[in-house]
Design an enzyme around this catalytic site. Structure first.
Site, PDB file in Angstrom:
ATOM      1  N   HIS A  87      -0.831  -4.572   4.960  1.00  0.00           N
ATOM      2  CA  HIS A  87      -1.677  -4.741   3.905  1.00  0.00           C
ATOM      3  C   HIS A  87      -1.755  -4.632   2.982  1.00  0.00           C
ATOM      4  CE1 HIS A  87      -6.286  -4.520   3.229  1.00  0.00           C
ATOM      5  NE2 HIS A  87      -5.385  -5.067   2.424  1.00  0.00           N
ATOM      6  N   GLU A 145      -2.307  -7.746  -3.588  1.00  0.00           N
ATOM      7  CA  GLU A 145      -2.372  -6.357  -3.420  1.00  0.00           C
ATOM      8  C   GLU A 145      -1.272  -6.172  -4.573  1.00  0.00           C
ATOM      9  OE1 GLU A 145      -2.800  -3.703  -1.303  1.00  0.00           O
ATOM     10  OE2 GLU A 145      -4.190  -5.738  -0.395  1.00  0.00           O
ATOM     11  N   HIS A 148      -2.545  -3.044  -6.746  1.00  0.00           N
ATOM     12  CA  HIS A 148      -1.671  -1.195  -6.245  1.00  0.00           C
ATOM     13  C   HIS A 148      -0.402  -1.100  -6.644  1.00  0.00           C
ATOM     14  CE1 HIS A 148      -4.859  -1.143  -3.544  1.00  0.00           C
ATOM     15  NE2 HIS A 148      -5.052  -1.960  -3.035  1.00  0.00           N
TER      16      HIS A 148
END
Length: 279
Positions: A87, A145, A148
């Site tokens: 993920h 993502e 992050h």
């Protein structure tokens, strides 16, 4: 896309070597180091405390998929993922919060072009959604993502090294590669069996010498979290004194959980996959 699931320890070692070669070649092509270490980058507004590798169980998430598209790995039929996929690699704070979008840089898929083969297999999107991007608007799962990644830059460096580092950590601490960690403990994908949550946690603890945490949906494992210090040595995801509440309460998992098998059929509508870090 061809799918290969190792059936013996020798095959697993050969496949791990194959994956390692892919990443070595990718690293050489980009001129970047394959090591998991620090790199120059833009510091986050507040220094994060540790990394959390978030893994998704396709058997649970794909059951909620109602629409198929080219970006949804749940729709690959016999080639759909059957083991934990990535993920994201999240820089987290010890108080349970996390930083995001520490820079406004735009995700550029060209920067990770040499990593696309392992990313498609081990870090696929499991929905047809277009999540938010740091630069504004909607975009790809990988671009989402990267929010992050922008906060990981003091440790991992640029966009390319964020994705490369995440793949390396995933390969090194893989829970279900050939189902070695879980399968040898008797925990295999099943649409009928339920397993003790404490047993799954213990199997992972014995393999990596650190305590993971899990999240469930309707009694099925949805996500698994492995935590690391900034030098990527494993650490507990929960403080020992509050370990039981972390596993059995905050994780939303009952004492007995399932690891669903299978993949979705074509032709349904998407009901969306709600995950807290997708907003």
């Amino acid at each position: 896309m061809m799918s290969f699931l190792p059936k013996s320890k020798s095959e697993i070692l050969l496949w791990q070597m194959h994956a390692f070669i892919i990443l070595v070649v990718a690293g050489l092509c980009s001129g970047s180091s394959l090591e998991i270490n620090g790199g120059d980058g833009v510091a986050a507004p507040r220094e994060f405390d540790y990394f959390k590798l978030a893994l998704q169980w396709p058997g649970t998430i794909c059951q909620r998929s109602r629409h198929c598209c080219s970006s949804n790995a749940c729709c690959r039929r016999s080639n759909a993922p059957t083991e934990f996929t990535i993920h994201g690699l999240w820089p987290d704070y010890s108080d349970g919060t996390w930083p995001a979008c520490c820079t406004r840089s735009s995700f550029d898929i060209k920067e990770i072009s040499t990593l696309l083969e392992p990313l498609e297999k081990y870090w696929p999107s499991l929905s047809c959604g277009s999540p938010s991007q740091c630069s504004g608007g909607k975009g790809s799962f990988w671009g989402h993502e990267e929010k992050h990644g922008t906060c990981s830059s003091p440790v991992v460096g640029d966009e390319y090294n964020y994705f490369l580092t995440t793949l390396n950590v995933y390969f090194k601490y893989n829970v279900t590669w050939g189902y070695l960690v879980l399968n040898e403990a008797g925990y295999v994908p099943s649409n009928s069996e339920r397993y003790p949550l404490g047993g799954i946690v213990s199997a992972i603890e014995n393999a990596f010498h650190a305590t993971p945490s899990l999240a469930c949906s309707n009694g099925a494992v949805k996500e698994l979290y492995l935590c690391f210090y900034k030098d990527f040595k494993p650490r507990d995801c929960a403080v020992r004194s509050s370990l039981q509440s972390e596993i059995f309460s905050q994780s939303s998992c009952p004492k007995y959980v399932s690891l669903p098998a299978g993949h979705v059929s074509l032709g349904f509508e998407d009901d969306g996959i709600a995950m807290s870090r997708w907003s």
